[in-house]
Design an enzyme around this catalytic site. Structure first.
Site, mmCIF file in Angstrom:
data_model
loop_
_atom_site.group_PDB
_atom_site.id
_atom_site.type_symbol
_atom_site.label_atom_id
_atom_site.label_comp_id
_atom_site.label_asym_id
_atom_site.label_seq_id
_atom_site.Cartn_x
_atom_site.Cartn_y
_atom_site.Cartn_z
ATOM 1 N N ASP A 185 13.228 9.920 -24.574
ATOM 2 C CA ASP A 185 13.211 11.093 -25.505
ATOM 3 C C ASP A 185 14.283 12.084 -24.614
ATOM 4 O O ASP A 185 13.843 12.430 -23.671
ATOM 5 C CB ASP A 185 11.916 11.875 -25.590
ATOM 6 C CG ASP A 185 11.825 12.976 -26.614
ATOM 7 O OD1 ASP A 185 13.131 13.408 -26.888
ATOM 8 O OD2 ASP A 185 10.793 13.721 -26.671
ATOM 9 N N LYS A 207 18.493 22.512 -28.450
ATOM 10 C CA LYS A 207 18.741 23.226 -27.204
ATOM 11 C C LYS A 207 20.178 23.275 -26.884
ATOM 12 O O LYS A 207 20.585 24.510 -26.603
ATOM 13 C CB LYS A 207 18.016 22.715 -26.176
ATOM 14 C CG LYS A 207 16.292 23.052 -26.281
ATOM 15 C CD LYS A 207 15.527 22.386 -27.319
ATOM 16 C CE LYS A 207 14.216 22.732 -27.499
ATOM 17 N NZ LYS A 207 13.248 22.082 -28.331
ATOM 18 N N TRP A 256 4.683 16.335 -24.003
ATOM 19 C CA TRP A 256 4.624 17.193 -25.179
ATOM 20 C C TRP A 256 3.729 16.806 -26.190
ATOM 21 O O TRP A 256 3.545 15.495 -26.560
ATOM 22 C CB TRP A 256 6.211 17.035 -25.721
ATOM 23 C CG TRP A 256 6.513 17.696 -26.743
ATOM 24 C CD1 TRP A 256 6.353 19.184 -26.877
ATOM 25 C CD2 TRP A 256 7.108 17.550 -27.869
ATOM 26 N NE1 TRP A 256 6.726 19.726 -28.071
ATOM 27 C CE2 TRP A 256 7.234 18.719 -28.861
ATOM 28 C CE3 TRP A 256 7.852 16.248 -28.689
ATOM 29 C CZ2 TRP A 256 7.858 18.720 -30.115
ATOM 30 C CZ3 TRP A 256 8.197 16.301 -29.916
ATOM 31 C CH2 TRP A 256 8.253 17.237 -30.497
#
Length: 398
Positions: free
Chosen positions: A211, A246, A130
């Site tokens: 993560d 999310k 990312w």
């Protein structure tokens, strides 16, 4: 002050969204930013969240500060989600959790805490990763290094290369790992591979920083946590950054958590003292609303069941869009094999589309894809899938 200073470059992903908003094309499609969309193309508020908010609104009696680490119930429920309610980690009290402002905030707080005690360490990130990982940890003062992860030929994890890279990581360095639904590739390690990686981390003495932004978007809440479970089983120190943007749809509430796992409860107490000291000088106390919503949903049996059902709906819709995209390209006679997209997990796919194709799709069809070809499958719907497939087929078949 700013007369002789150049403007900062736009964020590679959020800047794409700004361009999308300004595009007048009525058929425009945003497959860039990592935000879940439903079949209507909107980012919904989950029904379980609405129900929890009604309860909180009726019972709330103060807007006073939360503790530095957040609401205690939130911390306990986050740990159950990460490790399982019956986990040894929870029973022995060797993990501590702080409510952070989103997953990004959790990563940054963890970076600041690690920099304090590991000032000469490097942070190792996957190739690719990312984009914001680089900025978060370089701003915290770390030098970065990369480890091999993705094989563009096989469109899968290059596990041999991954292990060979991690073998070279010095003791005391930090290895940033995607716990599931790797962003941007969409390809993950399986549980047996995670066991090997966790054992290697213990042997080499590097510190894992997981993560965990997409728990439940891969195969399920329990299935997606095997990376956390394998590191927990080794008994070593490691960090977990969680995000509930999310899987709870709480994007603008900035609700995340940083969990620090230690070999013993005594060490965990010390870790929490320094974690709170780190938070105090950054944002002092976390925002309350999102965390209270998550804590209530996870601790209430009926709301918890409702959340799991809604999460399943989101996960299955993304999988259906993966299948529809692949089938649509086959139907249009595209010669390239895109079947690997159906085996990837989470919202993202390394589509295999080149930067030149990405640019053509944006300039000619107002279809916005991140450079490198990462597609957010949640941006596809039954109303735009044919348009997207037609566009990709047009450029590939030209």
């Amino acid at each position: 002050m700013w007369q002789k200073i150049e403007a900062a470059p736009a964020d590679s992903i959020l800047g794409l969204t700004d361009a999308f908003r300004n595009d007048p094309n009525p058929q425009k499609v945003n497959l860039g930013v990592g935000v879940y969309k439903d079949e209507k193309g909107t980012t919904p508020i989950l029904e379980c969240v609405k129900a929890a908010e009604k309860i909180l609104l009726s019972e709330e009696v103060t807007k006073s500060y939360l503790p530095i680490s957040g609401d205690p119930l939130y911390g306990r429920e986050v740990q159950k989600l990460l490790f399982g309610a019956d986990s040894e980690v929870i029973k022995t009290g060797r993990a501590v959790t702080a409510h952070a402002p989103g997953g990004t905030g959790a990563l940054r707080v963890g970076g600041e805490l690690l920099k304090k005690f590991k000032p000469t360490a490097k942070v190792w990130i996957s190739n690719p990763t990312w984009a914001n990982h680089k900025g978060i940890f370089t701003t915290a003062g770390f030098e970065l290094a990369t480890y091999d992860y993705y094989n563009p030929t096989t469109k899968s994890v290059d596990f041999e290369a991954l292990i060979a890279s991690l073998e070279t990581v010095p003791s005391g360095d930090i290895v940033l790992l995607h716990a599931c639904c790797h962003n941007p590739s969409g390809v993950d390690l399986n549980c047996e591979q995670w066991k090997i990686v966790a054992a290697l981390g213990k042997e080499k003495g590097w510190i894992a920083f997981l993560d965990f932004a997409y728990q439940g978007f891969g195969d399920g809440v329990n299935e997606d946590r095997c990376a956390v479970e394998e590191f927990a089983a080794t008994g070593v120190d490691f960090f977990v950054a969680s995000s509930f943007s999310k899987n709870f749809g709480l994007y603008n509430e900035r609700c995340g958590a940083l969990t620090v796992v230690s070999p013993s409860a005594k060490e965990a107490v010390v870790a929490m003292s320094h974690l709170k000291a780190t938070i105090r000088v950054i944002y002092s106390n976390p925002p309350a609303h999102g965390g209270l919503v998550v804590a209530l949903i996870l601790s209430d049996e009926e709301l918890h069941k409702q959340w799991l059902a809604e999460l399943t709906t989101m996960r299955e819709r993304i999988k259906a869009m993966r299948e529809a995209l692949v089938a649509g390209l086959v139907k249009r006679g595209v010669k390239e094999d895109f079947s690997y997209i159906t085996s990837q997990r989470g919202m993202f796919s390394f589509s295999g589309l080149s930067d030149s194709i990405v640019k053509w799709l944006r300039d000619n069809k107002a279809i916005y894809v991140v450079g490198g070809g990462r597609i957010n499958l949640a941006g596809l719907t039954s109303s735009n899938i044919d348009y997207v497939c037609d566009a990709i087929a047009e450029v590939l078949n030209a």
